[in-house]
Write a protein that holds these residues in place. Structure first.
Motif, PDB file in Angstrom:
ATOM      1  N   MET A 187      53.951 -17.344 -49.575  1.00 58.45           N
ATOM      2  CA  MET A 187      54.093 -17.429 -48.125  1.00 58.45           C
ATOM      3  C   MET A 187      53.168 -18.498 -47.552  1.00 58.45           C
ATOM      4  SD  MET A 187      53.751 -14.146 -45.576  1.00 58.45           S
ATOM      5  CE  MET A 187      54.983 -13.200 -46.449  1.00 58.45           C
ATOM      6  N   GLU A 188      53.659 -19.161 -46.505  1.00 55.82           N
ATOM      7  CA  GLU A 188      52.836 -20.099 -45.759  1.00 55.82           C
ATOM      8  C   GLU A 188      53.136 -19.920 -44.271  1.00 55.82           C
ATOM      9  OE1 GLU A 188      53.820 -24.122 -46.711  1.00 55.82           O
ATOM     10  OE2 GLU A 188      55.855 -23.956 -45.942  1.00 55.82           O
ATOM     11  N   ILE A 189      52.213 -20.324 -43.421  1.00 55.34           N
ATOM     12  CA  ILE A 189      52.410 -20.215 -41.981  1.00 55.34           C
ATOM     13  C   ILE A 189      53.211 -21.419 -41.509  1.00 55.34           C
ATOM     14  CG2 ILE A 189      51.291 -20.170 -39.722  1.00 55.34           C
ATOM     15  CD1 ILE A 189      48.908 -18.782 -41.107  1.00 55.34           C
ATOM     16  N   TYR A 190      54.342 -21.142 -40.905  1.00 55.89           N
ATOM     17  CA  TYR A 190      55.183 -22.189 -40.331  1.00 55.89           C
ATOM     18  C   TYR A 190      54.673 -22.567 -38.945  1.00 55.89           C
ATOM     19  CZ  TYR A 190      59.144 -24.483 -38.146  1.00 55.89           C
ATOM     20  OH  TYR A 190      59.927 -25.366 -37.465  1.00 55.89           O
ATOM     21  N   ASP A 191      54.466 -21.540 -38.104  1.00 56.93           N
ATOM     22  CA  ASP A 191      53.986 -21.773 -36.741  1.00 56.93           C
ATOM     23  C   ASP A 191      53.460 -20.451 -36.184  1.00 56.93           C
ATOM     24  OD1 ASP A 191      53.350 -23.128 -34.437  1.00 56.93           O
ATOM     25  OD2 ASP A 191      55.403 -23.685 -33.939  1.00 56.93           O
ATOM     26  N   THR A 192      52.727 -20.545 -35.079  1.00 54.81           N
ATOM     27  CA  THR A 192      52.194 -19.366 -34.397  1.00 54.81           C
ATOM     28  C   THR A 192      52.716 -19.364 -32.976  1.00 54.81           C
ATOM     29  OG1 THR A 192      50.190 -19.471 -35.755  1.00 54.81           O
ATOM     30  CG2 THR A 192      50.078 -18.158 -33.750  1.00 54.81           C
ATOM     31  N   TYR A 193      53.231 -18.224 -32.567  1.00 54.64           N
ATOM     32  CA  TYR A 193      53.795 -18.045 -31.233  1.00 54.64           C
ATOM     33  C   TYR A 193      52.948 -17.020 -30.493  1.00 54.64           C
ATOM     34  CZ  TYR A 193      57.521 -20.151 -33.891  1.00 54.64           C
ATOM     35  OH  TYR A 193      58.236 -20.990 -34.714  1.00 54.64           O
ATOM     36  N   VAL A 194      52.496 -17.368 -29.284  1.00 52.06           N
ATOM     37  CA  VAL A 194      51.547 -16.524 -28.559  1.00 52.06           C
ATOM     38  C   VAL A 194      52.067 -16.192 -27.166  1.00 52.06           C
ATOM     39  CG1 VAL A 194      49.181 -16.330 -27.711  1.00 52.06           C
ATOM     40  CG2 VAL A 194      49.644 -17.625 -29.792  1.00 52.06           C
ATOM     41  N   ASP A 195      52.082 -14.903 -26.847  1.00 49.50           N
ATOM     42  CA  ASP A 195      52.368 -14.428 -25.493  1.00 49.50           C
ATOM     43  C   ASP A 195      51.069 -13.866 -24.920  1.00 49.50           C
ATOM     44  OD1 ASP A 195      55.004 -15.083 -25.477  1.00 49.50           O
ATOM     45  OD2 ASP A 195      55.734 -13.095 -25.967  1.00 49.50           O
ATOM     46  N   ASP A 196      50.102 -14.723 -24.682  1.00 42.77           N
ATOM     47  CA  ASP A 196      48.817 -14.290 -24.129  1.00 42.77           C
ATOM     48  C   ASP A 196      48.944 -14.253 -22.611  1.00 42.77           C
ATOM     49  OD1 ASP A 196      46.231 -13.454 -24.071  1.00 42.77           O
ATOM     50  OD2 ASP A 196      45.344 -15.383 -24.588  1.00 42.77           O
ATOM     51  N   GLY A 197      48.617 -13.134 -22.030  1.00 38.98           N
ATOM     52  CA  GLY A 197      48.728 -12.986 -20.592  1.00 38.98           C
ATOM     53  C   GLY A 197      49.964 -12.214 -20.184  1.00 38.98           C
ATOM     54  N   TYR A 198      50.814 -11.886 -21.151  1.00 40.08           N
ATOM     55  CA  TYR A 198      52.027 -11.131 -20.871  1.00 40.08           C
ATOM     56  C   TYR A 198      52.071  -9.908 -21.770  1.00 40.08           C
ATOM     57  CZ  TYR A 198      53.293 -15.508 -18.721  1.00 40.08           C
ATOM     58  OH  TYR A 198      53.281 -16.628 -17.954  1.00 40.08           O
ATOM     59  N   SER A 199      52.427  -8.782 -21.212  1.00 39.94           N
ATOM     60  CA  SER A 199      52.588  -7.566 -21.999  1.00 39.94           C
ATOM     61  C   SER A 199      53.833  -6.854 -21.514  1.00 39.94           C
ATOM     62  CB  SER A 199      51.362  -6.657 -21.865  1.00 39.94           C
ATOM     63  OG  SER A 199      51.382  -5.996 -20.619  1.00 39.94           O
ATOM     64  N   GLY A 200      54.160  -5.741 -22.134  1.00 38.20           N
ATOM     65  CA  GLY A 200      55.303  -4.953 -21.702  1.00 38.20           C
ATOM     66  C   GLY A 200      55.137  -4.432 -20.289  1.00 38.20           C
ATOM     67  N   ILE A 201      53.912  -4.354 -19.803  1.00 36.25           N
ATOM     68  CA  ILE A 201      53.648  -3.860 -18.453  1.00 36.25           C
ATOM     69  C   ILE A 201      54.183  -4.837 -17.407  1.00 36.25           C
ATOM     70  CG2 ILE A 201      51.822  -3.460 -16.760  1.00 36.25           C
ATOM     71  CD1 ILE A 201      50.203  -2.208 -18.941  1.00 36.25           C
ATOM     72  N   ASN A 202      53.994  -6.131 -17.623  1.00 34.16           N
ATOM     73  CA  ASN A 202      54.406  -7.088 -16.609  1.00 34.16           C
ATOM     74  C   ASN A 202      55.686  -7.846 -16.983  1.00 34.16           C
ATOM     75  OD1 ASN A 202      53.390  -8.843 -18.531  1.00 34.16           O
ATOM     76  ND2 ASN A 202      51.661  -9.505 -17.321  1.00 34.16           N
ATOM     77  N   PHE A 203      56.454  -7.277 -17.891  1.00 31.05           N
ATOM     78  CA  PHE A 203      57.729  -7.868 -18.285  1.00 31.05           C
ATOM     79  C   PHE A 203      58.715  -7.753 -17.126  1.00 31.05           C
ATOM     80  CE2 PHE A 203      62.009  -7.385 -20.029  1.00 31.05           C
ATOM     81  CZ  PHE A 203      62.124  -8.570 -20.728  1.00 31.05           C
ATOM     82  N   VAL A 204      59.382  -8.847 -16.829  1.00 27.73           N
ATOM     83  CA  VAL A 204      60.359  -8.854 -15.752  1.00 27.73           C
ATOM     84  C   VAL A 204      61.712  -9.242 -16.343  1.00 27.73           C
ATOM     85  CG1 VAL A 204      61.044  -9.928 -13.568  1.00 27.73           C
ATOM     86  CG2 VAL A 204      58.631  -9.513 -14.068  1.00 27.73           C
ATOM     87  N   GLU A 205      62.716  -8.439 -16.064  1.00 25.99           N
ATOM     88  CA  GLU A 205      64.065  -8.738 -16.553  1.00 25.99           C
ATOM     89  C   GLU A 205      64.656  -9.870 -15.741  1.00 25.99           C
ATOM     90  OE1 GLU A 205      68.388  -6.636 -17.134  1.00 25.99           O
ATOM     91  OE2 GLU A 205      66.628  -5.392 -16.845  1.00 25.99           O
ATOM     92  N   VAL A 206      65.194 -10.861 -16.432  1.00 26.68           N
ATOM     93  CA  VAL A 206      65.827 -12.003 -15.772  1.00 26.68           C
ATOM     94  C   VAL A 206      67.332 -11.816 -15.865  1.00 26.68           C
ATOM     95  CG1 VAL A 206      66.105 -14.501 -15.769  1.00 26.68           C
ATOM     96  CG2 VAL A 206      63.897 -13.480 -16.397  1.00 26.68           C
ATOM     97  N   ARG A 207      68.000 -11.928 -14.752  1.00 33.11           N
ATOM     98  CA  ARG A 207      69.464 -11.782 -14.743  1.00 33.11           C
ATOM     99  C   ARG A 207      70.122 -13.070 -14.358  1.00 33.11           C
ATOM    100  NH1 ARG A 207      71.448  -6.092 -13.997  1.00 33.11           N
ATOM    101  NH2 ARG A 207      69.613  -4.865 -14.355  1.00 33.11           N
TER     102      ARG A 207
END
Length: 71
Positions: free
Chosen positions: A51-71
């Protein structure tokens, strides 16, 4: 003989609800939980020969608490 499989891993880091109130005056560039997750996942991938790391994806500052559904 079958060739060994090799994996490229995408590391996904997401803000912990408990860490969402980060102190802006602390000078930190990312939350504590993001840093902990990054080190844990990097350590796991380093321990694997297939295994090797391809890339790192970060959602810093967002959690399930402040998730907003986009329509």
């Amino acid at each position: 003989m079958k060739a060994k499989e090799f994996y490229s891993a995408g590391l996904y880091l997401r803000l912990s609800r408990d860490d969402s109130a980060m102190d802006v005056d602390s000078g930190r560039t990312e939350s504590i939980s993001i840093g902990s997750q990054r080190e844990l996942l990097r350590s796991f991938v380093r321990s694997r020969r297939d295994m090797e790391i391809y890339d790192t994806y970060v959602d810093d500052g967002y959690s399930g608490i402040n998730f907003v559904e986009v329509r």
